[in-house]
Design an enzyme around this catalytic site. Structure first.
Site, mmCIF file in Angstrom:
data_model
loop_
_atom_site.group_PDB
_atom_site.id
_atom_site.type_symbol
_atom_site.label_atom_id
_atom_site.label_comp_id
_atom_site.label_asym_id
_atom_site.label_seq_id
_atom_site.Cartn_x
_atom_site.Cartn_y
_atom_site.Cartn_z
ATOM 1 N N HIS A 169 55.861 14.837 -18.900
ATOM 2 C CA HIS A 169 57.287 15.043 -19.207
ATOM 3 C C HIS A 169 57.377 15.897 -20.457
ATOM 4 O O HIS A 169 57.401 15.382 -21.578
ATOM 5 C CB HIS A 169 57.982 13.683 -19.379
ATOM 6 C CG HIS A 169 59.465 13.786 -19.507
ATOM 7 N ND1 HIS A 169 60.318 12.744 -19.208
ATOM 8 C CD2 HIS A 169 60.264 14.815 -19.900
ATOM 9 C CE1 HIS A 169 61.575 13.127 -19.411
ATOM 10 N NE2 HIS A 169 61.565 14.377 -19.858
ATOM 11 N N HIS A 195 59.109 19.739 -21.598
ATOM 12 C CA HIS A 195 59.881 20.953 -21.290
ATOM 13 C C HIS A 195 59.329 22.079 -22.148
ATOM 14 O O HIS A 195 59.343 21.965 -23.381
ATOM 15 C CB HIS A 195 61.358 20.741 -21.604
ATOM 16 C CG HIS A 195 61.965 19.583 -20.875
ATOM 17 N ND1 HIS A 195 62.717 19.746 -19.720
ATOM 18 C CD2 HIS A 195 61.918 18.243 -21.106
ATOM 19 C CE1 HIS A 195 63.111 18.548 -19.292
ATOM 20 N NE2 HIS A 195 62.646 17.626 -20.117
ATOM 21 N N HIS A 243 64.978 13.767 -13.692
ATOM 22 C CA HIS A 243 65.446 12.962 -14.818
ATOM 23 C C HIS A 243 66.514 12.007 -14.281
ATOM 24 O O HIS A 243 67.444 12.442 -13.581
ATOM 25 C CB HIS A 243 66.095 13.852 -15.880
ATOM 26 C CG HIS A 243 65.129 14.600 -16.739
ATOM 27 N ND1 HIS A 243 64.188 15.454 -16.245
ATOM 28 C CD2 HIS A 243 64.970 14.613 -18.097
ATOM 29 C CE1 HIS A 243 63.491 15.968 -17.257
ATOM 30 N NE2 HIS A 243 63.933 15.478 -18.389
ATOM 31 N N GLU A 254 68.328 8.048 -18.064
ATOM 32 C CA GLU A 254 68.173 8.335 -19.499
ATOM 33 C C GLU A 254 69.520 7.992 -20.139
ATOM 34 O O GLU A 254 69.634 7.002 -20.852
ATOM 35 C CB GLU A 254 67.805 9.812 -19.704
ATOM 36 C CG GLU A 254 67.702 10.231 -21.174
ATOM 37 C CD GLU A 254 67.536 11.752 -21.361
ATOM 38 O OE1 GLU A 254 67.886 12.516 -20.439
ATOM 39 O OE2 GLU A 254 67.084 12.168 -22.449
ATOM 40 N N ASP A 314 58.486 15.009 -24.136
ATOM 41 C CA ASP A 314 59.778 15.584 -23.752
ATOM 42 C C ASP A 314 59.998 16.963 -24.394
ATOM 43 O O ASP A 314 59.784 17.984 -23.734
ATOM 44 C CB ASP A 314 60.926 14.627 -24.103
ATOM 45 C CG ASP A 314 62.150 14.809 -23.212
ATOM 46 O OD1 ASP A 314 62.119 15.667 -22.310
ATOM 47 O OD2 ASP A 314 63.144 14.089 -23.409
ATOM 48 N N ASP A 315 60.451 16.979 -25.653
ATOM 49 C CA ASP A 315 60.719 18.238 -26.363
ATOM 50 C C ASP A 315 60.144 18.108 -27.771
ATOM 51 O O ASP A 315 60.876 17.880 -28.738
ATOM 52 C CB ASP A 315 62.231 18.495 -26.411
ATOM 53 C CG ASP A 315 62.829 18.595 -25.017
ATOM 54 O OD1 ASP A 315 62.681 19.652 -24.385
ATOM 55 O OD2 ASP A 315 63.401 17.594 -24.550
HETATM 56 N N1 HPA Z 1 67.028 15.220 -20.590
HETATM 57 C C1 HPA Z 1 67.665 16.125 -19.843
HETATM 58 N N2 HPA Z 1 67.435 17.419 -19.947
HETATM 59 C C2 HPA Z 1 66.516 17.849 -20.816
HETATM 60 C C3 HPA Z 1 65.835 16.959 -21.603
HETATM 61 C C4 HPA Z 1 66.085 15.577 -21.478
HETATM 62 O O1 HPA Z 1 65.509 14.693 -22.144
HETATM 63 N N3 HPA Z 1 65.003 17.699 -22.373
HETATM 64 C C5 HPA Z 1 65.181 18.991 -22.021
HETATM 65 N N4 HPA Z 1 66.107 19.084 -21.081
HETATM 66 ZN ZN ZN Z 2 63.112 15.646 -20.321
#
Ligand code: HPA
Ligand code: ZN
Length: 346
Positions: free
Chosen positions: A26, A28, A206, A209, A287-288
């Site tokens: 996971h 991006h 996704h 969340e 994630d990021d």
């Molecule tokens: N959620 C949804 N979109 C996203 C995320 C996330 O955590 N990170 C980058 N795009």
């Molecule tokens: Zn994500």
């Protein structure tokens, strides 16, 4: 392997986890853009960022929810114009991933973020694919790309993206769904995911969340998702938990992200221990990382420090990451064997 890890100290466990092979499932690629690299690429492309310098950009990372993050994340991506930019972005990430002992990285990319600005699809994919190939040859990291559709856009636009991707099919293994979850349920993309699955692509999404447990069910039923990205809100519905456990559906959990985007107030409040206690197939990811405070190893380190997790839990998370990847079974076995060796030496 018999799993008696009771003799492993907390400090030793952190070192073992860092050294262990793991899969990053996971991640991006646009979320790996560090402010320094954003300014460097922006300078060479003549694209100004809405911040005076990298330090000011970092200071702006005080998010209140998913959308407040996405606004900055999409703005920063505007510096990416040329194939070399996408290569540099992915290469910088893969070098760091290798240092974290990531054996396998299944990397999300958002083509629509770039094609909407006039960047050709092939520019994006060629740059990323070149970094993926070089990582295999020079870093020993197995990496693959997963093309995400932006859920705030229409299904028609997702279909157009799929069409544009057709000549580059060999460069990605699956499709995902990201961006703002509220008001954009999985069912909006039923048709395009059916087409992707018919093409033999893997499907992930996704869900759960910011969205409710019904969003997770929707991702499974309407999209045929094989993994759920985040999924942490599943605990609000015992029936959804029971199904995820029964079907061994992986949840790619990102603790630092969840805290930064206010899904949980503090890392100590994260429901990861409860996810594991429920028998869910969770693994940890970043994630990021450029926005949320750290790499996959940082997520492990932080979670082990803040939460009541045992050495056996850490082993389970690492093993789940490898077994939830789309690697060939023989490759999974090879990495799990190595994981067992690292823990046996513990
Ligand atoms: N959620 C949804 N979109 C996203 C995320 C996330 O955590 N990170 C980058 N795009
Ligand atoms: Zn994500």
């Amino acid at each position: 392997m018999p799993h008696d890890f009771s003799h492993i100290s907390a400090a030793r466990l952190t070192a073992l986890v860092a050294a262990a092979p793991k899969a990053e499932l996971h991640l991006h690629i646009e979320g790996t853009l560090e402010p320094e690299l954003a300014f460097e690429i922006g300078r060479r492309n003549g694209v100004a960022l809405p911040f005076p310098d990298p330090a000011a950009m970092r200071r702006a990372y005080a998010f209140t929810d998913l959308q407040s993050f996405l606004d900055i994340y999409y703005a920063a991506a505007a510096v990416l114009l040329h194939e070399q930019d996408f290569f540099d972005l992915a290469w910088a990430y893969l070098v760091k991933a290798a240092a974290d002992n990531v054996a396998r990285a299944e990397i999300f990319f958002d083509p629509q973020t770039h094609t909407a600005r006039g960047v050709p699809f092939e520019t994006v994919v060629r740059g990323l694919a070149r970094a993926v190939e070089r990582a295999r040859a020079e870093l020993g990291v197995s990496a693959a790309l997963i093309m995400c559709f932006l859920r705030h856009l229409s299904e028609r636009e997702a279909f157009e993206t799929l069409e544009r991707s057709e000549p580059y099919r060999e460069h990605f293994i699956g499709v995902g769904l990201d961006s703002g979850e509220r008001g954009n349920p999985p069912e909006k993309f039923t048709g395009v995911f059916a087409k992707c699955r018919a093409l033999g692509l893997h499907a992930v999404a996704h869900a759960g969340e910011e969205g409710p447990p019904a969003s997770i069910t929707g991702a499974l039923d309407a999209l045929g998702a094989e993994r759920i990205d985040h999924g942490v809100r599943c605990l609000e519905d015992p029936a959804v938990v029971a199904r995820l456990v029964r079907d061994r559906i992986p949840l790619t959990v990102c603790p630092f992200s969840n805290v930064k985007l206010r899904v949980f107030d503090r890392l100590a409040d994260h429901n990861l221990p409860r996810l594991l206690a429920a028998g869910l197939r969770a693994s940890l990811h970043s994630d990021d990382p450029a926005y949320f405070g750290g790499s996959v190893n940082d997520n492990y380190r932080g979670s082990l420090a803040a939460l009541p997790l045992t050495a056996a839990d850490a082993y389970t998370l690492l093993r789940n990451s490898l077994e939830s990847s789309f690697l060939e079974p023989s490759e999974v076995i090879r990495h799990v064997t190595r994981l067992d060796e690292v823990f046996a030496a513990g």
